[in-house]
Scaffold this active site. Structure first.
Site, PDB file in Angstrom:
ATOM      1  N   ARG A 160      96.794  -2.844  30.434  1.00  0.00           N
ATOM      2  CA  ARG A 160      97.106  -1.721  31.333  1.00  0.00           C
ATOM      3  C   ARG A 160      96.209  -0.531  30.977  1.00  0.00           C
ATOM      4  O   ARG A 160      95.729   0.190  31.825  1.00  0.00           O
ATOM      5  CB  ARG A 160      98.588  -1.320  31.245  1.00  0.00           C
ATOM      6  CG  ARG A 160      98.865  -0.035  32.016  1.00  0.00           C
ATOM      7  CD  ARG A 160     100.336   0.252  32.324  1.00  0.00           C
ATOM      8  NE  ARG A 160     101.286  -0.202  31.344  1.00  0.00           N
ATOM      9  CZ  ARG A 160     101.554   0.405  30.181  1.00  0.00           C
ATOM     10  NH1 ARG A 160     100.926   1.520  29.849  1.00  0.00           N
ATOM     11  NH2 ARG A 160     102.441  -0.099  29.354  1.00  0.00           N
TER      12      ARG A 160
ATOM     13  N   LYS B 104      87.612  -0.952  51.054  1.00  0.00           N
ATOM     14  CA  LYS B 104      86.786  -0.885  52.260  1.00  0.00           C
ATOM     15  C   LYS B 104      85.331  -1.230  51.943  1.00  0.00           C
ATOM     16  O   LYS B 104      85.042  -2.342  51.557  1.00  0.00           O
ATOM     17  CB  LYS B 104      86.975   0.486  52.901  1.00  0.00           C
ATOM     18  CG  LYS B 104      88.449   0.920  53.011  1.00  0.00           C
ATOM     19  CD  LYS B 104      89.188   0.081  54.012  1.00  0.00           C
ATOM     20  CE  LYS B 104      90.705   0.098  53.916  1.00  0.00           C
ATOM     21  NZ  LYS B 104      91.415   1.261  53.520  1.00  0.00           N
TER      22      LYS B 104
HETATM   23  C1  PLP Z   1      90.220   7.002  54.311  1.00  0.00           C
HETATM   24  C2  PLP Z   1      91.241   6.198  53.574  1.00  0.00           C
HETATM   25  N1  PLP Z   1      91.763   6.692  52.435  1.00  0.00           N
HETATM   26  C3  PLP Z   1      92.679   5.999  51.719  1.00  0.00           C
HETATM   27  C4  PLP Z   1      93.158   4.762  52.147  1.00  0.00           C
HETATM   28  C5  PLP Z   1      94.195   4.029  51.328  1.00  0.00           C
HETATM   29  O1  PLP Z   1      93.594   3.010  50.594  1.00  0.00           O
HETATM   30  P1  PLP Z   1      94.313   1.587  50.242  1.00  0.00           P
HETATM   31  O2  PLP Z   1      94.663   0.944  51.529  1.00  0.00           O
HETATM   32  O3  PLP Z   1      93.257   0.883  49.443  1.00  0.00           O
HETATM   33  O4  PLP Z   1      95.519   1.919  49.414  1.00  0.00           O
HETATM   34  C6  PLP Z   1      92.637   4.226  53.321  1.00  0.00           C
HETATM   35  C7  PLP Z   1      93.131   2.928  53.806  1.00  0.00           C
HETATM   36  O5  PLP Z   1      92.950   2.551  54.942  1.00  0.00           O
HETATM   37  C8  PLP Z   1      91.662   4.965  54.057  1.00  0.00           C
HETATM   38  O6  PLP Z   1      91.144   4.491  55.204  1.00  0.00           O
END
Ligand code: PLP
Length: 379
Positions: A46, A195
């Site tokens: 962790r 992403k």
């Molecule tokens: C711009 C943005 N920030 C934060 C997040 C949150 O990330 P996660 O889905 O990896 O928890 C997303 C998810 O779609 C996002 O598009």
């Protein structure tokens, strides 16, 4: 090292055990000690894991930062930043932001006494009127999700510095290929690495990158205390994804431009939101702070009809209707019923998330195929 080299080599060393070129997946929760405290730098996964550490160094390198931290999701990374705050502290945030971030701020942290101001930041001077003695953090997304507004990071950083406020930038949409917020004066860069950084829609992960050692220590303390870390297998996949970030982004940008232009000339389309257009209100700032304009865009169709928008996304074949973005494959989304469904209709419409808005994450397929898919879906 220049950026393209950093994606492959930044912060990496060959594995000391056998010289493995890719870091091994250290699938272990714990590490042998010869005597209490007698270990080789790792005690418990962790806190630290060699595969995750290799990834955290890569995160730091590609964002031109000194310290990188990897989390089990983008939301876990954002959650960690907000845990730096105390009851009574105030945050000034972009009003057009990812629905999950809005939900975390309003549904989780407001009840702990943190106050959030959601404001339009397209004109950075707007921010200053919300600053008071309790303001501790400015939270920025740029380009914003899904309206593709552009916020001037350099100007916002100057305001943050003037009042000694932390500036955090969610760099998920742009990626460090397009903009590096720490170089523009931000204190924290955050990613939903799920992403573009991962890039293959096979990992959920978050990242924070900072320069200040004291801030890095506080975040690492929270990372270990709350424990929302990613596993070694996911760390390995993320490292593999990052190695092609620059070539993927180049193609995402080329395809994004071609599709934005195609849609802008389509008779059924009302408006296309893409920062590469000279008519985009902050095109000049985008040109200054971004290397190109990315693969994300949104559009509305004439008549602003909810049902028609749903039909369009249903008819798309190559653009898969799905949450998320940033993978090699093209995705479509209908924010009003998907990513932004947790934001009340009156709130979302104030920022332009109307019923007919469709968001595209343009992938790296052949552009002719993508345009033909849109052509048949729009009818
Ligand atoms: C711009 C943005 N920030 C934060 C997040 C949150 O990330 P996660 O889905 O990896 O928890 C997303 C998810 O779609 C996002 O598009």
């Amino acid at each position: 090292m220049k950026f393209n080299t950093k994606t492959i080599h930044g912060g990496q060393e060959h594995d000391p055990a056998y010289g493995a070129v890719m870091p091994p997946i250290y699938q272990t929760s714990t590490y042998a000690q010869s005597t209490p405290g007698g270990h080789k730098g790792y005690e418990y996964s962790r806190t630290h894991n060699p595969t995750r550490n290799a990834l955290e160094k890569s995160f730091a390198s590609i964002e031109n930062g000194k310290f990188g931290l990897a989390f089990s999701s983008g939301m876990a990374a954002i959650d960690t930043v907000i845990k730096l705050l105390n009851p009574g502290d105030e945050v000034i945030s972009t009003n057009d932001l990812y629905g999950g971030t809005y939900r975390l701020f309003t549904k989780v942290y407001e009840k702990y006494g943190v106050k959030f101001h959601f404001i339009g930041m397209e004109n950075a001077n707007n921010i200053e009127s919300y600053v008071n003695d309790n303001t501790k953090l400015i939270w920025v997304e740029t380009p914003t999700n899904p309206m593709m507004n552009i916020i001037d990071i350099d100007q916002t950083a100057k305001i943050a510095k003037k009042y000694n406020i932390l500036l955090a930038v969610d760099n998920t949409f742009a990626t460090p290929y397009l903009q590096q917020p720490l170089d523009l004066g931000a204190d924290i860069v955050m990613h939903s690495a799920t992403k573009y950084l991962g890039g293959h829609s096979d990992v959920v992960m978050g990242a924070l990158i900072v320069n200040d050692p004291e801030l890095a220590e506080k975040l690492a303390f929270l990372q270990n205390s709350s424990g929302a870390v990613c596993g070694p297998q996911d760390s390995f996949l993320m490292l593999r994804g990052i190695k092609t970030l620059h070539i993927r982004m180049q193609r995402h940008c080329e395809n994004g431009k071609a599709i934005a232009e195609y849609l802008a000339n389509h008779p059924k389309i009302e408006k296309v939101y893409w920062p590469g257009f000279e008519t985009h209100p902050n095109h000049d700032i985008a040109k200054l702070q971004m290397r190109d304009f990315g693969g994300m865009l949104s559009f509305t169709s004439k008549g602003n009809n909810y049902k028609e928008a749903v039909k369009i996304v249903e008819r798309l074949k190559l653009f898969t209707l799905a949450e998320s973005l940033g993978g090699v494959e093209s995705l479509s989304g209908h924010p009003a019923s998907m990513t932004h469904a947790s934001i009340p209709k009156e709130e979302r419409e104030k920022t332009g998330v109307v019923d007919s808005l469709i968001r595209l994450s343009v992938g790296i397929e052949d552009i002719e195929d993508l345009i033909n898919d849109l052509k048949q879906a729009l009818g």
